[in-house]
Design a protein around this motif. Structure first.
Motif, mmCIF file in Angstrom:
data_model
loop_
_atom_site.group_PDB
_atom_site.id
_atom_site.type_symbol
_atom_site.label_atom_id
_atom_site.label_comp_id
_atom_site.label_asym_id
_atom_site.label_seq_id
_atom_site.Cartn_x
_atom_site.Cartn_y
_atom_site.Cartn_z
ATOM 1 N N GLN A 157 -17.571 -11.633 6.858
ATOM 2 C CA GLN A 157 -18.185 -11.871 5.555
ATOM 3 C C GLN A 157 -19.568 -11.229 5.453
ATOM 4 O O GLN A 157 -19.933 -10.700 4.433
ATOM 5 N N ASN A 158 -20.354 -11.287 6.516
ATOM 6 C CA ASN A 158 -21.726 -10.763 6.478
ATOM 7 C C ASN A 158 -21.838 -9.371 7.088
ATOM 8 O O ASN A 158 -22.928 -8.969 7.488
ATOM 9 N N ALA A 159 -20.742 -8.664 7.177
ATOM 10 C CA ALA A 159 -20.766 -7.321 7.755
ATOM 11 C C ALA A 159 -21.703 -6.421 6.961
ATOM 12 O O ALA A 159 -21.796 -6.538 5.737
ATOM 13 N N PRO A 160 -22.396 -5.513 7.648
ATOM 14 C CA PRO A 160 -23.350 -4.641 6.955
ATOM 15 C C PRO A 160 -22.714 -3.589 6.047
ATOM 16 O O PRO A 160 -23.370 -3.071 5.157
ATOM 17 N N VAL A 161 -21.437 -3.283 6.253
ATOM 18 C CA VAL A 161 -20.759 -2.263 5.452
ATOM 19 C C VAL A 161 -19.587 -2.903 4.714
ATOM 20 O O VAL A 161 -18.803 -3.640 5.307
ATOM 21 N N THR A 162 -19.495 -2.602 3.423
ATOM 22 C CA THR A 162 -18.361 -3.051 2.618
ATOM 23 C C THR A 162 -17.487 -1.851 2.303
ATOM 24 O O THR A 162 -17.979 -0.810 1.859
ATOM 25 N N ILE A 163 -16.207 -2.020 2.548
ATOM 26 C CA ILE A 163 -15.219 -0.996 2.207
ATOM 27 C C ILE A 163 -14.410 -1.552 1.041
ATOM 28 O O ILE A 163 -13.662 -2.517 1.203
ATOM 29 N N ALA A 164 -14.597 -0.984 -0.132
ATOM 30 C CA ALA A 164 -13.774 -1.356 -1.283
ATOM 31 C C ALA A 164 -12.518 -0.488 -1.219
ATOM 32 O O ALA A 164 -12.607 0.735 -1.098
ATOM 33 N N TYR A 165 -11.351 -1.133 -1.284
ATOM 34 C CA TYR A 165 -10.083 -0.463 -1.025
ATOM 35 C C TYR A 165 -9.106 -0.738 -2.160
ATOM 36 O O TYR A 165 -8.638 -1.854 -2.324
ATOM 37 N N TRP A 166 -8.844 0.293 -2.984
ATOM 38 C CA TRP A 166 -7.870 0.197 -4.076
ATOM 39 C C TRP A 166 -6.512 0.656 -3.565
ATOM 40 O O TRP A 166 -6.405 1.711 -2.931
ATOM 41 N N PHE A 167 -5.470 -0.115 -3.869
ATOM 42 C CA PHE A 167 -4.144 0.158 -3.327
ATOM 43 C C PHE A 167 -3.070 -0.325 -4.297
ATOM 44 O O PHE A 167 -3.339 -1.098 -5.213
ATOM 45 N N ASP A 168 -1.848 0.136 -4.067
ATOM 46 C CA ASP A 168 -0.657 -0.316 -4.797
ATOM 47 C C ASP A 168 0.417 -0.574 -3.749
ATOM 48 O O ASP A 168 0.666 0.274 -2.884
ATOM 49 N N TYR A 169 1.065 -1.736 -3.812
ATOM 50 C CA TYR A 169 2.050 -2.102 -2.803
ATOM 51 C C TYR A 169 3.301 -1.224 -2.804
ATOM 52 O O TYR A 169 4.061 -1.254 -1.842
ATOM 53 N N GLN A 170 3.519 -0.437 -3.845
ATOM 54 C CA GLN A 170 4.666 0.473 -3.860
ATOM 55 C C GLN A 170 4.288 1.901 -3.469
ATOM 56 O O GLN A 170 5.168 2.738 -3.300
ATOM 57 N N CYS A 171 3.026 2.179 -3.352
ATOM 58 C CA CYS A 171 2.555 3.540 -3.105
ATOM 59 C C CYS A 171 2.898 4.004 -1.682
ATOM 60 O O CYS A 171 2.452 3.400 -0.708
ATOM 61 N N PRO A 172 3.676 5.083 -1.551
ATOM 62 C CA PRO A 172 4.007 5.568 -0.211
ATOM 63 C C PRO A 172 2.787 6.091 0.551
ATOM 64 O O PRO A 172 2.749 6.032 1.782
ATOM 65 N N PHE A 173 1.776 6.574 -0.177
ATOM 66 C CA PHE A 173 0.559 7.042 0.487
ATOM 67 C C PHE A 173 -0.262 5.862 1.008
ATOM 68 O O PHE A 173 -0.920 5.964 2.039
ATOM 69 N N CYS A 174 -0.200 4.739 0.288
ATOM 70 C CA CYS A 174 -0.854 3.519 0.779
ATOM 71 C C CYS A 174 -0.160 3.047 2.053
ATOM 72 O O CYS A 174 -0.817 2.632 3.014
ATOM 73 N N LYS A 175 1.166 3.115 2.062
ATOM 74 C CA LYS A 175 1.900 2.728 3.272
ATOM 75 C C LYS A 175 1.484 3.624 4.434
ATOM 76 O O LYS A 175 1.233 3.139 5.542
ATOM 77 N N GLN A 176 1.398 4.921 4.186
ATOM 78 C CA GLN A 176 0.957 5.850 5.230
ATOM 79 C C GLN A 176 -0.426 5.451 5.738
ATOM 80 O O GLN A 176 -0.672 5.404 6.945
ATOM 81 N N ASN A 177 -1.320 5.135 4.816
ATOM 82 C CA ASN A 177 -2.668 4.715 5.173
ATOM 83 C C ASN A 177 -2.634 3.432 6.007
ATOM 84 O O ASN A 177 -3.358 3.294 6.991
ATOM 85 N N GLU A 178 -1.774 2.499 5.610
ATOM 86 C CA GLU A 178 -1.655 1.230 6.325
ATOM 87 C C GLU A 178 -1.110 1.415 7.740
ATOM 88 O O GLU A 178 -1.405 0.618 8.623
#
Length: 171
Positions: A1-22
């Motif tokens: 929660q208090n990490a110094p860096v925030t990664i905002a991550y936009w995704f779609d559960y059907q996206c094959p590129f998101c799956k690759q990223n995951e």
């Protein structure tokens, strides 16, 4: 929660590129940065690929409300079981099965009940994530904002690592 860096991550559960990223970059990010307290991930919905995406986005929000400590395991399980885009693969039985495998029956029942009572609210929150992303220049999934850097697409871990390390160094 208090990490110094925030990664905002936009995704779609059907996206094959998101799956690759995951399957490639995310496990390393979680291991190297999240579990060590150097970064946190803020999941942002960009569920634009159809009805399965919308249903899974709403389910994800209910999972977060019921069992936030198991959210990432559930999120990963959805990608591990991802079907072909817009084929109805995320039907009620499949969602129940995947959710039960991570949360158990009692919490799955709570999740499904929340989807029914809070679906409209969840959808508004998902729409707000999408609008927010558009405002930052997000044009597809997956997309990340790390520090002030926008990264669009399923990029190699090394590119995300460089952005995280640079953000850490510049703080």
């Amino acid at each position: 929660q208090n990490a110094p860096v925030t990664i905002a991550y936009w995704f779609d559960y059907q996206c094959p590129f998101c799956k690759q990223n995951e399957e490639t970059a995310m496990p390393q990010i979680v291991s190297d940065y999240v579990k060590t307290g150097k970064a946190k991930i803020v999941f942002k919905d960009d569920q634009f690929l159809g009805a399965d995406s919308q249903t899974l986005g709403q389910t994800a929000r209910a999972v977060w409300d019921v069992a936030p400590d198991k959210f990432y395991a559930w999120h990963k399980a959805i990608y591990d079981n991802q079907g072909t885009e817009n084929t109805g693969w995320a039907n009620a039985d499949k969602i129940r099965s995947i959710t039960e495998s991570v949360l158990g029956t009692a919490d799955t029942d709570k999740v499904l009940a929340l989807m029914k009572t809070n679906g409209g609210t969840y959808q508004k929150e998902m729409d707000a994530d999408r609008v927010e992303g558009s405002g930052f220049g997000v044009t597809g999934t997956p997309s990340f904002i790390i520090g002030k850097q926008l990264i669009v697409g399923a990029v190699p871990y090394s590119q995300l690592k460089t952005a995280i390390d640079t953000t850490i160094k510049n703080q």
